[in-house]
Design an enzyme around this catalytic site. Structure first.
Site, PDB file in Angstrom:
ATOM      1  N   ARG A 247       0.859  -1.170   0.000  1.00 34.29           N
ATOM      2  CA  ARG A 247       0.000   0.000   0.000  1.00 34.29           C
ATOM      3  C   ARG A 247       0.902   1.229   0.000  1.00 34.29           C
ATOM      4  O   ARG A 247       1.781   1.373   0.854  1.00 34.29           O
ATOM      5  CB  ARG A 247      -0.874   0.008   1.250  1.00 34.29           C
ATOM      6  CG  ARG A 247      -1.711   1.239   1.262  1.00 34.29           C
ATOM      7  CD  ARG A 247      -2.697   1.290   2.370  1.00 34.29           C
ATOM      8  NE  ARG A 247      -3.482   2.492   2.181  1.00 34.29           N
ATOM      9  CZ  ARG A 247      -3.942   3.247   3.160  1.00 34.29           C
ATOM     10  NH1 ARG A 247      -3.733   2.895   4.404  1.00 34.29           N
ATOM     11  NH2 ARG A 247      -4.623   4.319   2.903  1.00 34.29           N
TER      12      ARG A 247
ATOM     13  N   HIS B  63      -7.883   7.244  -0.557  1.00 33.92           N
ATOM     14  CA  HIS B  63      -8.831   6.123  -0.398  1.00 33.92           C
ATOM     15  C   HIS B  63      -9.204   5.522  -1.756  1.00 33.92           C
ATOM     16  O   HIS B  63     -10.248   4.880  -1.884  1.00 33.92           O
ATOM     17  CB  HIS B  63     -10.156   6.579   0.268  1.00 33.92           C
ATOM     18  CG  HIS B  63     -10.026   6.977   1.696  1.00 33.92           C
ATOM     19  ND1 HIS B  63     -10.762   8.003   2.250  1.00 33.92           N
ATOM     20  CD2 HIS B  63      -9.288   6.478   2.701  1.00 33.92           C
ATOM     21  CE1 HIS B  63     -10.464   8.135   3.521  1.00 33.92           C
ATOM     22  NE2 HIS B  63      -9.566   7.223   3.829  1.00 33.92           N
TER      23      HIS B  63
ATOM     24  N   ARG C 255      -9.949  15.171  11.768  1.00 35.47           N
ATOM     25  CA  ARG C 255      -9.595  16.199  10.769  1.00 35.47           C
ATOM     26  C   ARG C 255     -10.815  17.048  10.442  1.00 35.47           C
ATOM     27  O   ARG C 255     -11.919  16.530  10.335  1.00 35.47           O
ATOM     28  CB  ARG C 255      -9.103  15.538   9.474  1.00 35.47           C
ATOM     29  CG  ARG C 255      -7.800  14.822   9.619  1.00 35.47           C
ATOM     30  CD  ARG C 255      -7.391  14.181   8.297  1.00 35.47           C
ATOM     31  NE  ARG C 255      -6.764  12.908   8.564  1.00 35.47           N
ATOM     32  CZ  ARG C 255      -6.845  11.843   7.782  1.00 35.47           C
ATOM     33  NH1 ARG C 255      -7.522  11.903   6.648  1.00 35.47           N
ATOM     34  NH2 ARG C 255      -6.255  10.728   8.117  1.00 35.47           N
TER      35      ARG C 255
END
Ligand code: ADP
Length: 404
Positions: free
Chosen positions: A93, A182, A243
């Site tokens: 990833r 994402h 956030r």
């Protein structure tokens, strides 16, 4: 054929090993607190009758190299692998692929150098990803390795969607633009939605909502992302656990001027102390729902704000797409928080969105539809599986390169 998926953080390594014959998980684990005296590895291996056996180890793991060695030895000990060479490939990833990587990429020295060049765009994530890649390349040099970028799926954004209204020079010289994140999850749930609806992804207009600790929305059309809520960094867009998401940028100057905070402190404030936590003191949606039910006004406000922001994005992406076939919820909150899904979809009948309360309230780990019969837009809950998507994409790259 076995594929390992590695997600390397600054002090952690998360991994899964898949048997790609049936795409099932053979083993998985998480090594945490690398560099501390009490690093902990929690490892699970699939045993007889699909039961997973857990092994825990606590030992000082000085760095990622030692961490990779420890994982290797636990994989051998538990019988998950006889040796790293048994792996057909390792899929990493990787967070930021900038404009350089639009698809999963077989890793070589040039790829490593490019990921290093992209560090300024993702100063927290890319160094950790790179360390994971370098350690795995050194520890398993004969195993082909593939990088899967969180940003890649959004590289189809058109220029009018990815540019900020800043002097063009900043884009040309400093690569300042919307990248989005994402992507692996948005792509996974979009493909799954197409399969469930029995239509090619390329024909569908979708809004996918990945609502976890981080959260982002994507507008998907012609098989690719055409807009997404996260920007240059994962700070923009929806309200998240800690956030803030969208904000008047002038607030940053105001804070610097009026409160004497440094830019580092403001960065930490917006990334770690804002969002749901900033509004009500807690960032776990389960806890927030409980507090709201008990009458806690801050928790109630946090939920209203969270949902309001989501609805604004749904409205704007419906306009971007010009047509909406399905609205897709995923991530820990999207998959589990029925109340958030309900509040997000209610009173949107004029958009063709009508949720069925009973279907919405049914708990399930399966992908499912939750719209009412009169809803023109299908509403889906699709559990995401970023690791499986990385394993699939790794396999595709290996096949394309004739390595399997
Ligand atoms: P990450 O982005 O770290 O992968 P997840 O996708 O696991 O995070 O999502 C974490 C969020 O999902 C948390 O806010 C958590 O409270 C929420 N969540 C998980 N289960 C439930 C549930 N049953 N009801 C409401 N929220 C839930």
């Amino acid at each position: 054929m076995k594929i390992m998926v590695l997600n390397s953080g600054s002090s952690s390594i998360k991994y899964q090993i898949f048997d790609m014959r049936d795409r099932s998980v053979l083993a998985s684990g998480l090594l945490e607190k690398i560099g501390e005296p009490d690093s902990r590895l929690t490892h699970q291996t699939r045993g007889p009758e699909e039961r997973f056996e857990t092994v825990e180890k606590t030992a000082a793991v000085a760095d990622h190299t030692q961490g990779f060695d420890l994982i290797n030895s636990v994989l051998k000990e538990t019988g998950a692998l006889t040796d790293m060479t048994e792996l057909a490939g390792i899929g990493h990833r990787a967070v930021h692929g900038g404009e350089a990587f639009t698809r999963p990429t077989l890793i070589n020295q040039e790829v490593i150098n490019t990921i290093r060049d992209l560090i300024p765009l993702a100063p927290l994530h890319n160094p950790a990803n790179l360390t994971g890649i370098e350690v795995a390349m050194a520890g398993a040099p004969e195993v082909p390795q593939v990088a899967i970028f969180d940003t890649a799926f959004h590289q189809t954004l058109p220029p009018h969607a990815f540019h900020y209204a800043l002097p063009q020079e900043l884009y040309r010289k400093h690569a300042i633009r919307r990248y989005g994140f994402h992507g692996t999850s948005h792509f996974f749930v979009a493909k799954k939605t197409a399969r469930l609806l029995g239509r090619p992804l390329g024909e569908l207009s979708l809004i996918t909502l990945h609502l976890g600790n981080g959260a982002s929305a994507a507008a998907v059309q012609n098989g690719g992302s055409v807009d997404t809520s996260m920007g240059l960094t994962p700070l923009e867009g929806l309200i998240m656990g800690t956030r803030c998401g969208d904000l008047d940028p002038a607030i940053i100057f105001y804070l610097a001027r009026e409160t004497d905070r440094s830019f580092e402190a403001i960065d930490a404030l917006l990334n770690k102390e804002s969002g749901l936590r900033g509004i009500c003191g807690v960032n776990d949606m389960r806890e927030i729902s409980r507090l709201a039910q008990e009458g806690n006004a801050d928790a109630q406000l946090a939920i209203r704000m969270y949902v309001y922001r989501l609805r604004k994005y749904i409205g704007s992406y419906a306009a971007v797409l010009g047509r909406l076939d399905a609205l897709v919820f995923t991530g820990g909150i999207g998959e589990n928080a029925a109340q958030i899904r309900y509040e997000t979809c209610r009173d949107l009948e004029f958009f063709g969105i009508a949720i069925d309360e009973a279907k919405n309230n049914q708990r399930s780990r399966e992908a499912r539809e939750i719209q009412s019969p009169e809803s023109r837009v299908r509403i889906l809950v699709v559990p995401t599986n970023e690791e499986l998507e990385i394993a699939d994409q790794t396999t595709l790259v290996l096949q394309k390169e004739n390595l399997v």
